[in-house]
Design a protein around this motif. Structure first.
Motif, PDB file in Angstrom:
ATOM      1  N   ARG A 125       0.838  -1.200   0.000  1.00 22.14           N
ATOM      2  CA  ARG A 125       0.000   0.000   0.000  1.00 22.14           C
ATOM      3  C   ARG A 125       0.879   1.258   0.000  1.00 22.14           C
ATOM      4  NH1 ARG A 125      -3.988  -0.609   4.885  1.00 22.14           N
ATOM      5  NH2 ARG A 125      -5.179   1.027   3.789  1.00 22.14           N
ATOM      6  N   ALA A 126       1.957   1.214   0.784  1.00 16.80           N
ATOM      7  CA  ALA A 126       2.883   2.352   0.799  1.00 16.80           C
ATOM      8  C   ALA A 126       3.574   2.500  -0.552  1.00 16.80           C
ATOM      9  CB  ALA A 126       3.913   2.170   1.910  1.00 16.80           C
ATOM     10  N   GLY A 127       3.934   1.379  -1.176  1.00 16.22           N
ATOM     11  CA  GLY A 127       4.575   1.437  -2.487  1.00 16.22           C
ATOM     12  C   GLY A 127       3.663   2.019  -3.554  1.00 16.22           C
ATOM     13  N   ILE A 128       2.388   1.667  -3.497  1.00 21.40           N
ATOM     14  CA  ILE A 128       1.416   2.220  -4.454  1.00 21.40           C
ATOM     15  C   ILE A 128       1.244   3.716  -4.227  1.00 21.40           C
ATOM     16  CG2 ILE A 128      -1.018   2.190  -5.107  1.00 21.40           C
ATOM     17  CD1 ILE A 128      -0.920  -0.886  -4.559  1.00 21.40           C
ATOM     18  N   PRO A 163      -1.244   6.348   2.165  1.00 17.29           N
ATOM     19  CA  PRO A 163      -1.331   4.888   2.003  1.00 17.29           C
ATOM     20  C   PRO A 163      -2.573   4.287   2.646  1.00 17.29           C
ATOM     21  CG  PRO A 163       0.893   5.537   2.628  1.00 17.29           C
ATOM     22  CD  PRO A 163       0.038   6.769   2.744  1.00 17.29           C
ATOM     23  N   GLY A 164      -3.124   4.974   3.649  1.00 16.59           N
ATOM     24  CA  GLY A 164      -4.330   4.485   4.298  1.00 16.59           C
ATOM     25  C   GLY A 164      -5.545   4.490   3.402  1.00 16.59           C
ATOM     26  N   ARG A 165      -5.481   5.216   2.272  1.00 19.54           N
ATOM     27  CA  ARG A 165      -6.591   5.246   1.324  1.00 19.54           C
ATOM     28  C   ARG A 165      -6.427   4.222   0.205  1.00 19.54           C
ATOM     29  NH1 ARG A 165      -6.697  10.759  -1.261  1.00 19.54           N
ATOM     30  NH2 ARG A 165      -8.524   9.849  -2.304  1.00 19.54           N
ATOM     31  N   LEU A 224      -4.436  -9.133  -9.384  1.00 23.57           N
ATOM     32  CA  LEU A 224      -4.208  -8.149  -8.339  1.00 23.57           C
ATOM     33  C   LEU A 224      -4.416  -6.751  -8.900  1.00 23.57           C
ATOM     34  CD1 LEU A 224      -3.309  -8.594  -5.338  1.00 23.57           C
ATOM     35  CD2 LEU A 224      -1.161  -7.533  -6.000  1.00 23.57           C
ATOM     36  N   GLY A 225      -5.173  -5.960  -8.182  1.00 23.55           N
ATOM     37  CA  GLY A 225      -5.391  -4.569  -8.541  1.00 23.55           C
ATOM     38  C   GLY A 225      -5.444  -3.727  -7.290  1.00 23.55           C
ATOM     39  N   TRP A 226      -5.798  -2.454  -7.458  1.00 17.83           N
ATOM     40  CA  TRP A 226      -5.930  -1.596  -6.293  1.00 17.83           C
ATOM     41  C   TRP A 226      -6.912  -0.477  -6.555  1.00 17.83           C
ATOM     42  CZ3 TRP A 226      -1.415  -0.762  -9.316  1.00 17.83           C
ATOM     43  CH2 TRP A 226      -1.192   0.548  -9.756  1.00 17.83           C
ATOM     44  N   MET A 227      -7.361   0.123  -5.474  1.00 24.81           N
ATOM     45  CA  MET A 227      -8.189   1.327  -5.514  1.00 24.81           C
ATOM     46  C   MET A 227      -7.593   2.374  -4.593  1.00 24.81           C
ATOM     47  SD  MET A 227     -12.217   0.292  -5.286  1.00 24.81           S
ATOM     48  CE  MET A 227     -12.078  -0.574  -3.714  1.00 24.81           C
ATOM     49  N   VAL A 228      -7.854   3.619  -4.917  1.00 27.91           N
ATOM     50  CA  VAL A 228      -7.666   4.713  -3.970  1.00 27.91           C
ATOM     51  C   VAL A 228      -9.066   5.275  -3.719  1.00 27.91           C
ATOM     52  CG1 VAL A 228      -6.571   6.922  -3.478  1.00 27.91           C
ATOM     53  CG2 VAL A 228      -5.365   5.213  -4.863  1.00 27.91           C
TER      54      VAL A 228
END
Length: 382
Positions: A74-77, A91-93, A241-245
Motif C-alpha cells: 500500500r505504501a509502495g502504491i 497509504p491508508g486510502r 491483483l489490482g488496487w483502488m484509492v
C-alpha cells in the motif's frame, strides 16, 4: 419441483471470453490462431517479480494479509502516485484488491444503492454495465463517437434525463484506446463534484500511452474512486491483483465488504506486485513494442479495408468501424477466425446499440503476430 435461479446471473456474457474460447478450440483442433481478441500482454511478469516470488515462497507461509493488503505494498502504491503524477496519496486510502474486477465490485457496492443511476460511455468495458446490472444499479449508456474522441463530456452528461448518482470514466479506454486530456478530465471532475455525482476513474491502462501521459483523477479530487491494476502495464494478468484509492468516507464500508467477500487479496501476488513496482525499465520496453505494433497495424489494416479507427492514444486496442463490410460484427469476426485464423472481438461486446458495425483488435502480442495478421487480413479482403 424446479428450483429458483436468481436474476442476478441473467446478464450478458463477456463476449471476448467467448471469442477466446472459440479461438482456443480452433487451436486444440490443430488450427493456428493469431490472438488479437484478448487484452492481454504477450509477455509474462518481469524477471525481478519471479525472483521475488521465489524468495517469498521460501520465507512466508502465504497466510491471509490484512483485507486491504500488505502495508508495504500500500505504501509502495502511494509512492507510485508521488513519483509518476506528483500527487500525494495517503497509504491508508489504498485498497489492494483481487484484480480490478474485485475493485469494481467493492466500489459499486460501497458507493451505490440498488436503483441508483450510473452513467458510462458506450462503447466501453462491458463488465461495468454487467456488474452494475447484477447489483440492480441502472447503467445509463452515454453514446460517444469521434466528435468527442469516444469519451464523455459535461455537455453529453447534461443531456441525461433524471438524476445521476455516478459516472465511470476510463482513460485510456477499452475498447477505443482514447484518452481524456487534462482539461477535459478536470471539467468532468468539477461537473461531478458540483452535482454530488460519485466519479469512478478506471486507470488500468495508465503507463501505456503513445503521446501525452495519462492524468489521474486524483490530481483534481480526493472524492473520486480511482481503480488500477497490475494486469496491463505490469504484464501480470493471471496474478489477479489490482488496487483502488478511495475517499475517507468509503474506507470502512469497503473494508467490511472486502473482509466478507474476499478475506484478503492473494498473498503471493502481493509480494509479486511489490517487486513489479520497481520494474519500470523492463515494462516501458513492453510499451515500446506496443507502440511498434500500433504503428504497424495503423499502416497495414487500412489496406484490408479497416481504415476508420478511433485515435488509440493509449492501451493496446484499435477500434475499427466496419459498417461498410458488415452489419453483424459477431458473424464477421466468426468468419474472420474461420477463414484466416485471426481472432478479434466484435464491437457488440462494448456497445449493445452500435457495436454491430465495429471490431476491436488487440495489439498486445508479438510484433511478428501483428505483421502476419495484417498480411492474412489484406489477402482475405483483396
Amino acid at each position: 419441483m424446479a428450483m429458483k435461479v436468481a436474476k442476478r446471473g441473467n446478464i450478458p456474457p463477456f463476449i471476448v471470453m467467448d471469442v477466446m474460447r472459440a479461438a482456443n478450440e480452433r487451436e486444440a483442433a490443430g488450427g493456428d490462431v493469431l490472438h488479437l481478441e484478448v487484452g492481454q500482454p504477450g509477455t509474462g511478469a518481469p524477471a525481478a517479480v519471479l525472483e521475488a516470488v521465489r524468495a517469498a515462497l521460501s520465507a512466508d507461509r502465504m497466510g491471509y494479509t490484512d483485507a486491504f493488503g500488505l502495508p508495504a505494498l500500500r505504501a509502495g502504491i502511494a509512492a507510485h502516485y508521488a513519483d509518476r503524477y506528483g500527487v500525494a496519496v495517503d497509504p491508508g486510502r489504498v485498497v489492494v484488491c483481487t484484480g480490478s474486477s474485485g475493485a469494481f465490485v467493492l466500489a459499486f457496492l460501497a458507493a451505490f444503492e440498488a436503483g441508483d443511476r450510473v452513467a458510462l460511455a458506450s462503447p466501453g468495458y462491458p463488465a461495468y454495465r454487467n456488474i452494475l446490472r447484477a447489483l440492480d444499479v441502472e447503467a445509463i449508456e452515454v453514446p460517444v463517437g469521434p466528435e468527442t474522441n469516444f469519451q464523455p463530456t459535461p455537455g453529453l452528461l447534461e443531456k441525461i434525463e433524471g438524476r445521476l448518482d455516478g459516472l465511470i470514466v476510463a482513460s485510456p479506454s477499452n475498447p477505443t484506446g482514447t484518452m481524456i486530456g487534462r482539461d477535459g478530465l478536470k471539467a468532468i471532475v468539477d461537473y461531478c463534484a458540483g452535482r454530488g455525482v460519485r466519479l469512478i476513474s478506471d486507470e488500468i491502462y495508465h503507463g501505456i500511452t503513445y503521446g501525452e501521459p495519462a492524468e489521474t483523477a486524483l490530481a483534481f479530487s480526493g472524492q473520486a474512486v480511482v481503480v488500477n491494476s497490475f494486469s496491463k502495464y505490469y504484464s501480470m494478468t493471471g496474478w489477479r491483483l489490482g488496487w483502488m484509492v478511495v475517499p475517507g468516507e468509503l474506507l470502512r464500508p469497503v473494508e467490511c465488504l472486502a473482509q466478507n467477500l474476499f478475506i484478503s487479496p492473494p498473498t503471493v501476488s502481493q509480494y509479486a506486485a511489490l517487486a513489479a513496482l520497481g520494474c519500470r525499465a523492463e515494462l516501458d520496453g513492453h510499451v515500446a513494442r506496443y507502440a511498434s505494433n500500433r504503428e504497424l497495424l495503423l499502416r497495414e489494416l487500412p489496406k484490408a479495408g479497416f481504415a476508420r479507427m478511433a485515435s488509440a492514444d493509449g492501451a493496446f486496442y484499435l477500434y475499427a468501424d466496419v459498417a461498410h463490410l458488415t452489419n453483424d460484427s459477431s458473424a464477421f469476426c466468426a468468419r474472420m477466425l474461420a477463414e484466416t485464423g485471426v481472432a478479434a472481438t466484435p464491437g457488440i461486446d462494448f456497445d449493445p446499440d452500435r457495436g454491430n458495425r465495429y471490431v476491436r483488435f488487440s495489439f498486445a502480442g508479438r510484433t511478428e503476430d501483428m505483421a502476419e495478421a495484417a498480411r492474412r487480413l489484406i489477402a482475405w479482403r483483396t
